[in-house]
Design an enzyme around this catalytic site. Structure first.
Site, PDB file in Angstrom:
ATOM      1  N   GLU A 105       7.654  24.530  96.562  1.00 52.79           N
ATOM      2  CA  GLU A 105       8.826  23.693  96.867  1.00 52.79           C
ATOM      3  C   GLU A 105       9.837  24.466  97.716  1.00 52.79           C
ATOM      4  O   GLU A 105      10.450  23.915  98.629  1.00 52.79           O
ATOM      5  CB  GLU A 105       9.471  23.208  95.558  1.00 52.79           C
ATOM      6  CG  GLU A 105       8.581  22.193  94.834  1.00 52.79           C
ATOM      7  CD  GLU A 105       9.089  21.847  93.448  1.00 52.79           C
ATOM      8  OE1 GLU A 105       9.208  22.775  92.612  1.00 52.79           O
ATOM      9  OE2 GLU A 105       9.395  20.670  93.202  1.00 52.79           O
ATOM     10  N   GLU A 125       2.739  21.692  88.112  1.00 53.53           N
ATOM     11  CA  GLU A 125       3.663  21.379  87.017  1.00 53.53           C
ATOM     12  C   GLU A 125       3.096  20.404  85.995  1.00 53.53           C
ATOM     13  O   GLU A 125       3.370  20.507  84.800  1.00 53.53           O
ATOM     14  CB  GLU A 125       4.970  20.798  87.578  1.00 53.53           C
ATOM     15  CG  GLU A 125       5.890  21.816  88.219  1.00 53.53           C
ATOM     16  CD  GLU A 125       5.593  22.074  89.683  1.00 53.53           C
ATOM     17  OE1 GLU A 125       4.469  21.743  90.142  1.00 53.53           O
ATOM     18  OE2 GLU A 125       6.469  22.614  90.372  1.00 53.53           O
TER      19      GLU A 125
HETATM   20  N1  CAA Z   1       6.966  31.821  84.817  1.00 48.94           N
HETATM   21  C1  CAA Z   1       6.999  32.843  83.957  1.00 48.94           C
HETATM   22  N2  CAA Z   1       5.970  33.679  83.753  1.00 48.94           N
HETATM   23  C2  CAA Z   1       4.850  33.454  84.455  1.00 48.94           C
HETATM   24  C3  CAA Z   1       4.737  32.391  85.370  1.00 48.94           C
HETATM   25  C4  CAA Z   1       5.866  31.557  85.553  1.00 48.94           C
HETATM   26  N3  CAA Z   1       5.861  30.531  86.418  1.00 48.94           N
HETATM   27  N4  CAA Z   1       3.506  32.426  85.928  1.00 48.94           N
HETATM   28  C5  CAA Z   1       2.869  33.479  85.386  1.00 48.94           C
HETATM   29  N5  CAA Z   1       3.677  34.090  84.494  1.00 48.94           N
HETATM   30  C6  CAA Z   1       3.369  35.309  83.730  1.00 48.94           C
HETATM   31  C7  CAA Z   1       2.240  35.072  82.732  1.00 48.94           C
HETATM   32  O1  CAA Z   1       2.738  34.571  81.515  1.00 48.94           O
HETATM   33  C8  CAA Z   1       1.671  36.466  82.601  1.00 48.94           C
HETATM   34  O2  CAA Z   1       2.532  37.187  81.748  1.00 48.94           O
HETATM   35  P1  CAA Z   1       1.933  38.332  80.785  1.00 48.94           P
HETATM   36  O3  CAA Z   1       1.279  39.319  81.677  1.00 48.94           O
HETATM   37  O4  CAA Z   1       3.128  38.821  80.049  1.00 48.94           O
HETATM   38  O5  CAA Z   1       0.961  37.619  79.894  1.00 48.94           O
HETATM   39  C9  CAA Z   1       1.840  37.061  83.993  1.00 48.94           C
HETATM   40  O6  CAA Z   1       2.843  36.254  84.637  1.00 48.94           O
HETATM   41  C10 CAA Z   1       0.587  37.020  84.840  1.00 48.94           C
HETATM   42  O7  CAA Z   1       0.055  35.709  84.802  1.00 48.94           O
HETATM   43  P2  CAA Z   1      -1.503  35.445  84.605  1.00 48.94           P
HETATM   44  O8  CAA Z   1      -2.047  36.301  83.524  1.00 48.94           O
HETATM   45  O9  CAA Z   1      -1.676  33.967  84.473  1.00 48.94           O
HETATM   46  O10 CAA Z   1      -2.077  35.972  86.000  1.00 48.94           O
HETATM   47  P3  CAA Z   1      -3.215  35.384  86.914  1.00 48.94           P
HETATM   48  O11 CAA Z   1      -3.330  36.273  88.072  1.00 48.94           O
HETATM   49  O12 CAA Z   1      -4.430  35.062  86.113  1.00 48.94           O
HETATM   50  O13 CAA Z   1      -2.676  33.951  87.432  1.00 48.94           O
HETATM   51  C11 CAA Z   1      -1.081  32.419  88.352  1.00 48.94           C
HETATM   52  C12 CAA Z   1      -1.549  33.880  88.244  1.00 48.94           C
HETATM   53  C13 CAA Z   1      -2.167  31.569  89.066  1.00 48.94           C
HETATM   54  C14 CAA Z   1       0.176  32.401  89.131  1.00 48.94           C
HETATM   55  C15 CAA Z   1      -0.886  31.853  86.926  1.00 48.94           C
HETATM   56  O14 CAA Z   1      -0.047  32.742  86.205  1.00 48.94           O
HETATM   57  C16 CAA Z   1      -0.227  30.497  86.878  1.00 48.94           C
HETATM   58  O15 CAA Z   1      -0.908  29.486  87.029  1.00 48.94           O
HETATM   59  N6  CAA Z   1       1.102  30.476  86.621  1.00 48.94           N
HETATM   60  C17 CAA Z   1       1.832  29.254  86.438  1.00 48.94           C
HETATM   61  C18 CAA Z   1       2.101  28.588  87.729  1.00 48.94           C
HETATM   62  C19 CAA Z   1       2.932  27.358  87.490  1.00 48.94           C
HETATM   63  O16 CAA Z   1       2.663  26.543  86.621  1.00 48.94           O
HETATM   64  N7  CAA Z   1       3.971  27.208  88.313  1.00 48.94           N
HETATM   65  C20 CAA Z   1       4.877  26.105  88.194  1.00 48.94           C
HETATM   66  C21 CAA Z   1       6.000  26.507  87.320  1.00 48.94           C
HETATM   67  S1  CAA Z   1       7.012  25.153  86.910  1.00 48.94           S
HETATM   68  C22 CAA Z   1       7.974  24.922  88.253  1.00 48.94           C
HETATM   69  O17 CAA Z   1       7.909  25.603  89.228  1.00 48.94           O
HETATM   70  C23 CAA Z   1       8.926  23.779  88.038  1.00 48.94           C
HETATM   71  C24 CAA Z   1       9.681  23.376  89.191  1.00 48.94           C
HETATM   72  O18 CAA Z   1       9.298  22.503  89.933  1.00 48.94           O
HETATM   73  C25 CAA Z   1      10.997  23.916  89.436  1.00 48.94           C
END
Ligand code: CAA
Length: 694
Positions: A105, A125
């Site tokens: 975004e 999301e």
């Molecule tokens: N917020 C906070 N912490 C996050 C995060 C986020 N968006 N995304 C990842 N993390 C943290 C994980 O909890 C993890 O923490 P720990 O090491 O303490 O366990 C660390 O980052 C690494 O994450 P992964 O183990 O999942 O690492 P990966 O390499 O396997 O995957 C990733 C990386 C594809 C980015 C995956 O973490 C992921 O899918 N993250 C979520 C993405 C997401 O849903 N984004 C949308 C957020 S909501 C939003 O943005 C709302 C809006 O419109 C404003």
């Protein structure tokens, strides 16, 4: 200025870099830093254009999920994106890694976007039970059209930058170092006099039927979820409303979703799944063994499915069967499974051929001598498994991991027949093993730490969610399931019918009710186990499996025989209530002197659910599961528990353990025998705590 975001100039290009490892989540400090650095770039007289880039492994992967549900510190993400969109100078986003959610975004608030070809973009999301809340539902449809935006937003799936190139999401692919390519691209835009581009100024049209049709098409798969439908409503507003009104509408829907129990459950699951990967006494840096080849014993349904997991991950696998006929049959079923996927267009013929070439068959244990891991997947029988492990101990190379795919048996006893119990571990796959995501990894008393670490890592390699559990009858999932099935059968003896019990649990969100599951798994399976255990059964306890036994005695094994608790028409998997079964149930109740009564849906739900929770509490107390979240992950990935309820233990916390405990005590009064409140449940209820406080 926040150190999470920095500003530097490269020639006449100002570069804003986000440094918030591991995923550059857009937390409060980053948001403030982004606004500060933008101001700095705009004030820098030497900068003609600005580039926004993530440091480390990725462009921001989204808002900081840990901030949800808490008061939002200023500036919020919308304010940041608005600032970038109305920046005095052109801004170019440079994307690598995963630009997800708020990250994408933010990029959509920039004028242009370039990306490394192996980057991914997406708005995931919906998987957290929310909708893109920083303009994603308003800008993306304006950029790529309503239908394409609906597909991305409602699925939450990532798109490769190379595929997004040309759709408008990515304007330019950078080969080589991103920052260098991004600076050159930004400079070229200025040199060529390219115009500023604000997506919020664009418009999008689409017929109303698009949205209605889309909602209908997901009605089944999104049953019980809130967010997918909120996403559709919000994208529709991008067509129907002016940008500012659409943004206000998006905010309203976002606030509704983020506060919903569904989103809380899904967010709990996001963190529980990641937590499950951490083993307190097996640190992240524990050395692991190389797994470059595998052996599987047994080419039946389980063995074949497990072999496919390895082949899918590019690991050569040798499948062993006792006779050629069984081996040929197993291999042909694997080929048929792949061919079906090819037919559906989800796999190319070439990829199928490569995977099949990785699978070889043998009848000779000597062919397993070099395998890095051997997984035994024969039927549940202690003597047979011991025989197999004795042979494996003889033929396998030192350091090979010897795994058993048992779903109930004592892994310590199996390990004890070898001279290397430290190399033995349980890997409990779920059927169909090539589809189901869960892998219960069973740590026996002597299993070495590096074997645990290697198997946990392997679960990710073969695209499973590995959860470490301890040894007990049924481990975590099946032990809890046993109590849940038993209670469902008690309810039927007392006055309910299978279709009522199943309806209550299905309507609540389970993929299937317990009786439909028993029909799927095969009524003969439990029947055989009960016969084996008949001699040791506690005769002072009631026996709620009489109906199941009679069904099995009549050859009604479930779906595979077309009859079980339900009737199945030829070629159909739809359960139909059977008057014969009802007659049998009434007869059994009569024989046992039970006067049947009407049982409310609420009682059915609580008795089934609280058996799961009570068993889960005992499992936690005994240390068989490391965390309550692990149990939730097991139930969601292995047992069709609805993800938007967060898992049985999370759900119990939401109800409040005091209330759960009081109901368990009431059931003990009324039903007796099978209701022993778990000591941990009582303790937490007394202390006013939840499982998540442990
Ligand atoms: N917020 C906070 N912490 C996050 C995060 C986020 N968006 N995304 C990842 N993390 C943290 C994980 O909890 C993890 O923490 P720990 O090491 O303490 O366990 C660390 O980052 C690494 O994450 P992964 O183990 O999942 O690492 P990966 O390499 O396997 O995957 C990733 C990386 C594809 C980015 C995956 O973490 C992921 O899918 N993250 C979520 C993405 C997401 O849903 N984004 C949308 C957020 S909501 C939003 O943005 C709302 C809006 O419109 C404003």
């Amino acid at each position: 200025m926040s150190e999470l975001v920095s500003y530097q100039r490269n020639g006449s290009v100002g570069v804003i870099t986000i440094e918030n490892p591991p995923v550059n989540a857009l937390g409060a400090g980053v948001r403030k830093g982004l606004v500060d650095c933008l101001a700095k770039g705009n004030a820098d007289a030497e900068a003609a254009v600005l580039v926004l880039i993530g440091g480390g492994r990725t462009f921001p992967a989204g808002a900081d999920i840990t901030e949800f549900g808490k008061p939002m510190a200023e500036p919020d993400l919308n304010a940041v994106i608005t600032a970038y969109e109305s920046s005095g100078k052109m801004v170019v986003a440079a994307i690598h890694g995963t630009a997800l959610g708020g990250g994408l975004e933010l990029a959509l608030g920039c004028d242009y976007r370039c990306a490394s070809s192996n980057a991914n973009v997406g708005l995931p999301e919906v998987k957290l039970g929310i909708l893109p809340g920083a303009g994603g539902t308003q800008r993306l449809p304006r950029l790529i059209g309503a239908e394409a935006a609906l597909k991305m937003i409602v699925s939450g799936d990532m798109v490769k930058a190379s595929d997004a190139h040309g759709t408008g999401i990515v304007d330019h692919i950078v080969d080589g170092e991103l920052v260098v390519g991004a600076v050159a691209f930004a400079q070229s835009l200025i040199d060529e006099g390219k115009p500023r581009r604000r997506i919020s100024d664009m418009t999008v049209t689409a017929p109303a039927e698009l949205f209605e049709g889309f909602a209908k098409s997901i009605a089944r798969s999104a049953r019980g979820f809130k967010a997918p439908f909120a996403c559709i409503e919000s994208v529709r507003a991008a067509v129907d409303m002016a940008f500012d009104d659409g943004m206000a509408n998006e905010r309203r829907l976002f606030v509704e979703c983020v506060g919903s129990p569904e989103s809380k459950g899904q967010r709990h699951m996001f963190f529980a799944e990641r937590e499950a990967a951490k083993i307190p006494d097996v640190p992240k840096d524990t050395p692991t063994r190389d797994i470059a080849s595998a052996g599987i014993i047994g080419a039946g349904t389980m063995g074949g499915g497990i072999a496919m997991n390895f082949a899918n991950a590019g690991i050569p696998v040798t499948l062993l069967e006792v006779n050629q006929e069984a081996l040929d049959k197993g291999l042909s079923i694997i080929a048929k499974n792949y061919a079906n996927t090819v037919k559906k267009g989800r796999l190319s013929q070439d990829a199928m051929d490569k995977r099949m070439a990785l699978i070889s068959g043998t009848q000779d244990y000597a062919d397993l001598a070099n395998a890095d891991i051997v997984i035994e997947a024969v039927f549940e029988g202690m003597e047979l498994k011991k025989e197999i492990f004795t042979k494996l101990d003889e033929v396998c190379k030192p350091g090979a991991i010897l795994a058993t795919n048992t779903s109930t048996l004592d892994v310590n006893e199996i390990a004890a027949v070898t001279k290397r119990p430290e190399d033995v571990i349980g890997t409990h796959f779920f059927s169909p093993a090539n589809v189901m995501k869960l892998l219960e990894i069973v740590r026996a008393e002597k299993t070495a730490k590096d074997v645990v670490a290697t198997t946990m890592k392997l679960s990710r390699t073969i695209r499973k969610v590995g959860v470490l559990v301890g040894v007990c009858d049924g481990f975590v999932g099946n032990r809890m399931l046993h109590d849940y099935f038993r209670e469902a059968q008690c309810l039927v003896e007392e006055g309910a019918l299978p279709q009522q019990v199943d309806r209550v649990l299905y309507d609540w969100g389970f993929a299937m009710g317990p009786f439909a599951v028993m029909d799927l798994a095969g009524i003969d399976v439990g029947w055989r186990i009960r016969k084996e255990q008949a001699a040791t059964r506690d005769k002072n306890l009631p026996y709620p499996s009489t109906v199941a036994d009679r069904l099995a005695e009549q050859g009604r094994f479930g779906q595979k025989t077309g009859k079980g608790w339900y009737l199945y028409e030829e070629g159909s998997r739809t359960p139909k209530p059977d008057p014969e079964v009802e007659k049998m149930i009434l007869q059994v109740s009569g024989e046992k002197g039970i006067s049947r009564r009407a049982i409310s849906d609420e009682e059915i739900f609580k008795r089934c659910m609280y058996q799961l929770v009570n068993a889960g509490a005992n499992i936690l107390d005994e240390g068989i599961a490391l965390r309550s979240g692990d149990i939730d992950v097991i139930y969601i990935y292995g047992y069709g528990f609805p993800v938007y309820r967060g898992g049985p233990m999370f759900h119990a916390d939401q109800i409040g353990l005091k209330s759960v405990y009081e109901d368990v005590c009431k059931f003990k009064e009324a039903q007796g025998a099978f209701w022993k409140p778990a000591p941990l449940l009582k303790r937490l209820a007394d202390e006013g705590k939840g499982f998540s406080d442990l």
